[in-house]
Design an enzyme around this catalytic site. Structure first.
Site, short mmCIF file in Angstrom:
data_model
loop_
_atom_site.label_atom_id
_atom_site.label_comp_id
_atom_site.label_asym_id
_atom_site.label_seq_id
_atom_site.Cartn_x
_atom_site.Cartn_y
_atom_site.Cartn_z
N TRP A 1 108.38 -121.23 39.45
CA TRP A 1 109.50 -121.14 39.81
C TRP A 1 109.50 -119.79 40.97
O TRP A 1 110.46 -119.99 42.08
CB TRP A 1 111.01 -121.38 38.86
N ARG B 1 108.46 -102.67 37.74
CA ARG B 1 109.73 -103.41 37.84
C ARG B 1 109.99 -104.20 36.89
O ARG B 1 110.33 -105.27 37.08
CB ARG B 1 109.85 -104.14 39.30
N ASP C 1 109.76 -110.78 47.95
CA ASP C 1 109.56 -111.75 46.25
C ASP C 1 108.81 -112.94 46.63
O ASP C 1 109.38 -113.27 46.63
CB ASP C 1 110.28 -111.49 45.80
N TYR D 1 114.45 -120.99 45.51
CA TYR D 1 115.19 -119.25 45.44
C TYR D 1 114.79 -118.56 46.34
O TYR D 1 113.84 -118.32 47.10
CB TYR D 1 113.87 -118.77 44.16
N HIS E 1 107.77 -114.95 43.88
CA HIS E 1 108.28 -114.83 42.46
C HIS E 1 107.38 -115.52 41.48
O HIS E 1 107.06 -116.68 41.47
CB HIS E 1 109.20 -115.59 42.47
N ARG F 1 115.25 -106.48 50.76
CA ARG F 1 114.16 -107.64 50.71
C ARG F 1 115.32 -108.63 51.48
O ARG F 1 115.94 -109.60 51.74
CB ARG F 1 114.52 -108.10 49.54
N GLU G 1 108.72 -107.84 35.96
CA GLU G 1 110.42 -108.65 35.46
C GLU G 1 110.36 -109.81 34.78
O GLU G 1 110.85 -109.61 33.56
CB GLU G 1 111.69 -109.07 37.39
N GLU H 1 106.53 -108.27 46.33
CA GLU H 1 107.00 -108.34 44.35
C GLU H 1 105.94 -109.77 43.64
O GLU H 1 106.71 -110.98 44.80
CB GLU H 1 107.94 -108.51 44.47
N GLU I 1 116.90 -101.94 42.69
CA GLU I 1 117.51 -103.39 43.05
C GLU I 1 118.60 -103.82 42.91
O GLU I 1 119.00 -103.37 41.60
CB GLU I 1 117.06 -104.39 42.45
N ASP J 1 121.68 -111.59 37.51
CA ASP J 1 121.81 -111.78 36.07
C ASP J 1 122.12 -111.40 34.92
O ASP J 1 121.54 -111.67 34.00
CB ASP J 1 121.25 -113.35 35.70
#
Ligand code: KDG
Ligand code: MG
Length: 411
Positions: free
Chosen positions: A411, A292, A219, A162, A221, A150, A271, A245, A348, A325
């Site tokens: 974010w 995902r 990603d 990020y 995000h 990624r 997510e 993503e 991932e 995380d």
């Protein structure tokens, strides 16, 4: 007397990152299960939900009845869903599957129907300040055996957002400053125009310099609106991403139609979902190619296997969220699921901070681009409570993104 849950221990610890672990102890001496209930930046909310609201309902229950405990914790308590409660439920669910596996003497993948593959294709993250630096980092990842990477690049004007700035994983919560206040968050401003210009340039550079063999992901995000996401997906088409993503915010599922109509770039999402119900429209309308969800935020293995089963006939593959995380039990659950379900796509993964295996040993093993599940009964992950106590919780904050005019952005 038949087997019962005798204790639920909630362990909050920070061996390099904050984690919330759940240990479900049974009336059989030495029989317990370990789960993960880590929710980045909201760890204590989950720990309190577990201690004060979930634990009292579990004591005395039969740990064999995973589905019944799931239904009671989710529906039976009336207030349901959301990240805090679904993460608490996930921690319990993982620990119960762990107990079931230990009792059966089988690794989780066996309980789930047995192996459909030996190991799970894994992807890692790289970032960089410019396309050349990202290329260097992709090459390093390829040197470690990764076949899927990624790639994120710094967005002009927004240092520290990020996924940018070297390979540092800015998704980590930022620690509280020594005087107790929140640390400064994102420096600079994130603007969609700058982002939409730089990302196609990144992938043009990567494809030109690295060729077609390496599979690449990106990603977003959740930072774009529908027409911006459609433009990005269309402009990335020539570079053949494995997937793009989370292009849109989780609230706007119908907007995926706009992105889908515009391009053949495969899409991934999930997510920030907390249940199978949220996944349904994207799956049944075939608006995405990869689901995902985060097994630790959707109520655990019980819900994840249902989501995978719902996705299978619609030819949607899984790519369970596997960031730094969430803790080793979630990573273990991911890989057991990956190796048991037929419609696995990609996994991932992260390399944990050095002290994590001391506290929570048994994360899936990485070898040459693939993750291997443990052969031990259950999840294969343990918890050392004494070691965990050496690493006290540190309050942390996730970044906040602002536009040039000062307004908050996703974010
Ligand atoms: O806590 C937030 C992280 O889990 C998230 O930013 C990571 O987007 C992420 C990913 O794809 O791993
Ligand atoms: Mg993501």
């Amino acid at each position: 007397m038949s087997l019962r849950i005798s204790d639920v221990r909630v362990v909050v610890t920070c061996p390099g990152r904050n984690y919330v672990f759940v240990k479900i102890v049974t009336t059989e001496p030495g029989l317990y299960g370990v789960g993960d209930a880590t929710l980045n930046g909201r760890e204590l909310a989950v720990a309190t939900a577990l201690e004060e609201h979930v634990k009292p309902l579990l004591i005395g229950k039969d740990p064999d009845r995973i589905e019944d405990i799931w239904q009671e914790t989710f529906r039976g308590t009336y207030w349901r869903g959301g990240p805090v409660l679904m993460t608490a439920l996930a921690g319990v669910d993982m620990a119960l599957w762990d107990i079931k596996g230990k009792r059966a003497g089988m690794p989780l993948y066996s309980l789930l129907g047995g192996r459909t593959r030996q190991s799970a294709l894994a992807y890692t993250h790289v970032g960089g300040t410019d396309p050349e630096q990202v290329e260097d980092h992709v090459r390093e990842a390829m040197g470690k055996g990764f076949r899927v990477v990624r790639a994120q690049v710094a967005v002009p004007g927004a240092t520290g957002t990020y996924g940018v700035g070297g390979r540092s994983e800015a998704a980590s919560a930022r620690w509280e400053s020594p005087d107790g206040g929140a640390m400064p968050l994102v420096e600079g401003n994130w603007e969609p125009d700058a982002y939409l210009r730089v990302v196609p340039r990144l992938f043009e550079h990567l494809r030109t310099s690295l060729g077609d063999e390496i599979a690449l992901l990106h990603d977003v995000h959740e930072r774009l609106n529908p027409i911006q996401a459609a433009r990005l997906a269309k402009e990335l088409e020539p570079f053949h991403l494995m997937f793009l993503e989370d292009p849109l915010r989780p609230e706007h599922k119908e907007s995926f139609r706009v992105v889908r109509r515009a391009s053949t770039t495969p899409l991934a999402m999930g997510e920030l979902f907390h249940s199978k119900y949220e996944c349904l429209p994207l799956i049944t309308e075939q608006l995405i190619d990869y689901i995902r969800c985060d097994v630790a935020h959707i109520g655990g293995i019980t819900e994840a296997r249902k989501i995978a089963a719902l996705a299978e006939p619609f030819q949607v593959l899984t790519a369970w969220h596997g960031p730094g995380d969430v803790g080793p039990p979630t990573h273990a659950a991911n890989v057991h699921l990956d190796c048991a379900i037929p419609n696995f796509g990609v996994q991932e993964m992260v390399f944990f901070p050095e002290a994590v295996p001391e506290v929570c040993p048994g994360a899936p093993e990485y070898r040459d681009g693939y993750l291997w599940p443990s052969e031990k009964p259950g999840l294969g992950v343990d918890l050392d409570e004494e070691a965990a106590a050496k690493y006290p919780y540190r309050r942390g904050y996730l970044p906040v993104v602002r536009r040039a005019d000062g307004s908050v952005h996703d974010w």
